[in-house]
Design a protein around this motif. Structure first.
Motif, short mmCIF file in Angstrom:
data_model
loop_
_atom_site.label_atom_id
_atom_site.label_comp_id
_atom_site.label_asym_id
_atom_site.label_seq_id
_atom_site.Cartn_x
_atom_site.Cartn_y
_atom_site.Cartn_z
N TYR A 181 0.81 -1.21 0.00
CA TYR A 181 0.00 0.00 0.00
C TYR A 181 0.84 1.27 0.00
O TYR A 181 0.48 2.26 -0.63
CB TYR A 181 -0.98 0.00 1.17
N ASN A 182 1.95 1.26 0.71
CA ASN A 182 2.76 2.48 0.75
C ASN A 182 3.30 2.85 -0.62
O ASN A 182 3.26 4.00 -1.03
CB ASN A 182 3.90 2.34 1.76
N GLU A 183 3.81 1.84 -1.31
CA GLU A 183 4.34 2.11 -2.65
C GLU A 183 3.24 2.55 -3.59
O GLU A 183 3.42 3.47 -4.39
CB GLU A 183 5.00 0.85 -3.22
N GLU A 186 2.39 6.11 -2.87
CA GLU A 186 3.41 7.02 -3.40
C GLU A 186 3.22 7.25 -4.89
O GLU A 186 3.29 8.38 -5.36
CB GLU A 186 4.79 6.38 -3.20
N GLN A 211 -6.24 1.11 3.90
CA GLN A 211 -5.49 1.25 5.14
C GLN A 211 -6.40 1.64 6.30
O GLN A 211 -5.95 1.98 7.38
CB GLN A 211 -4.40 2.32 4.98
#
Lengths: 544, 230
Positions: A181-183, A186, A211
């Protein structure tokens, strides 16, 4: 790479014969030799069953039945298109609305009428180039091989600036599916920090949602509906989040707003119906399901759901005696039951739902005898029932049967569903509120925990401990198929790793024998089949 | 829930547009087919002229239809706006392709001057409709040549220039600010420029809003239309 139509099969789907002929003439002048014409979507489906076309040019408007988009959906869904097929949608209006909606099944391009041969050729050429360059990426994506897709994108993107956005979009989806999820965030927010691009905005909101940052997600989608009022995904997401945040009235209003702009959306109408039902708004519920039935007529995604829900909504209205047009409503419901049988193959679940709905309808019309007849049919069907009833349907039947005074039947259906779906926390929490069997709920929660623990142990190859926990889970929930299959699988693993000590074999055999029947279409059938085969093999060895 | 009569009107509108577009397509294609079967030697100037007229006028009707439909939707907050990154060279090449039959019929030279690499952020469909109208007009009024170019610094500027008589003063001043009555000599209602300005203004980025600009002179010495989007 020059695009040529010389050895390719082309299909034109166009209701206006003159225009179809003129398009064919354009294709001939490009060197096409094999061009067929059909005049409606239904014939197109038949043609595609017989032959795999390289190029399909379809008008969006195809007369009163299926339109071009519905055709594409049906062909895609049922695997009638080869992966290299170029599908161009010919349209009379602004295509932007279509580009924004129905994201899952998109044609390779849109071409607004009128167009000339040069433009058609250029579009075909471009679509062909893109398909060729993106082939490996698209294949990995459609096979759900996300890491593979990421690798391919890494290769393709630097060399093809033209397709950068498409690559980024696929990369986003792959990262999201891999739960990175973070990538993914971004990637999307880098785009939106520079420009407001609808799909990237939606992506940002989606990641917030995944999230569980619901307030942030809501803000994103609120902005999206403001900035892009015709982007219907924004409304769908906003409604979903409003429901998540316990704002069902707001969710209903959001969906209604979206449907004002684009009523012909089957799934959205159904979602509105469900939300309105939650809000006890029977007027809106009825109209929504009416629209769902209407717009579902030509869709590959139509289902018995909307018919059942509509009969139930109208029955509710009928049971309030202050009806001036009750005759019209009664005719409507009777028509729905007829069409339900006509349009859908009756599986066990649909038959049960239909009989319960009929009972409810006759009860609402004060025809208790007829209601009783259908309730007895229902009891008979439930007794014979072999397939599993889904969680959603079990809640529907439980509610309807309780209202009709068949509490025992209602409870037994719900209890069975609870046992089968103890690893679905959303369902269990709904079911817990309706079930009188608190002991069962507690047992199932415990069984779920044991099952998870056992799976963990299995993955660490600790078979004896895993067996203990599966045994515990199985005792608490003997009907649960997943637990049963897991248990058997571990037992077999234990036998194999024990160098052939077959002491666990009778247990495995017994468990398999006592599991509820799986029908061939159940996704677990293959697994069950395989385990059964292995067990039988071992049983034969012992008897030799 | 919204009034049912509105959605009925929408449906009638959509199917009428569909029908009219089919007719227009047929007109254009039939004519092309007829002419392609005639020996070019036998085509005199007048016939070529008439070919040009049919092409031009049917394209105009179609374009006006599209614009009216879009404006109607715009007023009802139903105009889909889908900005995305697009390669400008590809985009403008396509715009030229739409007019090839007419360009050939009138022997007009059309040059495209765009860096192959640059991208703009815009709604492809809406800008297509705008440019189709502008290019169509340029073809109508030009003497012998048209130039389509694009440059990019802070904004993306798409320019259509011709070597015709240029824009009348009034048009330059108004530049789409409102639709004036029908100009008897040219038949122009100002719809095209009104529409162009509306669509340009949909394209925003921070404080910048898209716009149009008309002028005379330019490289080809005739009219110059600029579409400026952030």
């Amino acid at each position: 790479m020059i695009f040529t139509l010389a050895k390719k099969n082309t299909l034109i789907v166009e209701d206006f014969a003159e225009f179809a002929r003129s398009v064919r003439a354009m294709l001939h002048s490009m060197g096409a030799t094999d061009v067929e014409i059909v005049y409606n979507a239904e014939d197109a489906v038949e043609a595609c069953k017989r032959k795999k076309y390289d190029v399909i040019l379809s008008d969006y408007n195809l007369g009163p039945k299926k339109d071009g988009q519905q055709l594409l959906e049906e062909l895609s869904k049922n695997g009638h298109l080869k992966s290299s097929c170029i599908f161009l949608m010919l349209t009379a209006e602004n295509t932007t609305a279509m580009v924004m909606g129905a994201v899952e099944f998109q044609p390779d391009g849109y071409l607004a009428k009128p167009f000339n041969g040069n433009l058609l050729k250029s579009r075909l050429q471009k679509a062909s180039e893109k398909k060729h360059v993106m082939e490996s990426v698209n294949r990995a994506m459609s096979n759900r091989q996300w890491q593979q897709a990421l690798d391919e994108i890494k290769e393709v993107m630097p060399k093809n600036k033209k397709y950068k956005m498409s690559c980024l979009r696929s990369r986003y989806k792959a990262l999201r599916e891999l739960k990175k999820y973070n990538e993914a965030f971004e990637l999307a927010s880098e785009i939106t920090s520079q420009r407001a691009i609808p799909w990237a905005m939606e992506a940002v909101g989606e990641i917030f949602y995944l999230q569980e940052k619901y307030e942030k997600a809501r803000d994103v989608f609120r902005n999206m509906t403001k900035e892009f009022p015709m982007s219907l995904e924004g409304y769908d997401w906003l409604a979903k989040i409003q429901q998540q945040l316990g704002e069902p009235l707001e969710a209903q209003a959001t969906l209604q707003k979206a449907l004002e702009k684009s009523p012909k959306a089957l799934q959205r109408q159904k979602t509105l119906g469900a939300v309105a039902e939650q809000n006890n708004d029977s007027m809106v519920m009825t109209q929504a399901y009416r629209n769902a039935v209407k717009y579902g007529k030509n869709s590959a995604f139509a289902s018995p759901d909307e018919y059942i829900k509509l009969t139930s909504a109208i029955s509710q209205q009928l049971s309030k005696d202050d009806n001036t047009d009750s005759n019209r409503l009664i005719n409507e419901v009777e028509g729905l039951f007829v069409n339900l049988e006509k349009n859908f193959v009756a599986n066990e679940t649909t038959s049960i739902r239909s009989n319960v709905a009929k009972a409810g309808f006759h009860k609402a019309c004060n025809e208790d005898d007829k209601a009783e007849k259908y309730l007895q049919k229902t009891e008979h069907l439930v007794e014979k029932l072999e397939e599993q009833i889904t969680p959603a349907v079990s809640l529907e039947l439980n509610s309807a049967l309780s209202k009709l005074g068949r509490d025992e039947l209602a409870e037994s259906i719900l209890d069975e569903a609870i046992q089968q779906n103890l690893d679905d926390p959303e369902f269990i929490s709904k079911a817990a509120k309706l079930s009188n069997n608190s002991e069962l709920i507690a047992q199932c929660k415990q069984a779920s925990q044991y099952n998870l623990k056992a799976i963990n142990l299995f993955q660490k190859n600790n078979y004896p401990e895993a067996i203990k926990y599966f045994e515990g889970a199985h005792k608490l929930s003997p009907h649960n198929i997943n637990i049963g299959l897991n248990y058997v699988q571990v037992l077999l693993k234990q036998i194999q790793s024990n160098g052939g000590d077959l002491k666990e074999l009778p247990v495995a055999e017994k468990i398999l024998g006592k599991l509820p029947t799986l029908n061939g279409e159940d996704s677990r059938y293959a697994r069950y089949s395989e385990l059964n085969r292995l067990v039988q093999l071992m049983v034969q060895k012992t008897s030799n | 829930m919204k009034d049912n009569s509105e959605s009925i009107f929408n449906m009638v509108l959509a199917s009428t547009v569909h029908d009219m577009k089919n007719s227009l397509s047929m007109l254009g294609e039939s004519l092309n087919l007829i002419l392609s079967q005639v020996d070019p030697e036998l085509l005199d100037e007048k016939t070529k002229d008439y070919h040009g007229v049919v092409q031009y006028e049917s394209a105009r009707v179609n374009n006006s239809l599209m614009q009216l439909l879009a404006l109607y939707k715009f007023e009802n907050e139903q105009l889909p706006f889908n900005p995305s990154y697009h390669n400008l060279s590809d985009f403008l090449e396509e715009q030229k392709l739409r007019h090839i039959p007419l360009l050939d019929a009138k022997s007009i030279d059309c040059e495209i001057d765009v860096d192959e690499e640059i991208e703009g952020i815009f709604d492809e469909c809406l800008l297509s409709t705008v440019l189709e109208n502008v290019i169509g007009n340029a073809i109508r009024y030009t003497k012998s040549a048209i130039k389509i170019s694009c440059s990019q610094q802070q904004n993306t500027v798409i320019e259509i220039a011709d070597d015709g008589p240029g824009y009348p003063e009034q048009m330059i001043v108004l530049a789409g600010d409102y639709m004036h009555g029908i100009n008897q000599s040219t038949g122009s209602t100002g719809l095209g420029l009104f529409f162009a300005k509306k669509i340009a203004s949909l394209h925003k980025h921070k404080e910048q809003i898209g716009c149009i600009r008309l002028s005379n002179g330019g490289e080809l010495g005739g009219g110059r239309f600029e579409l400026i989007i952030p």
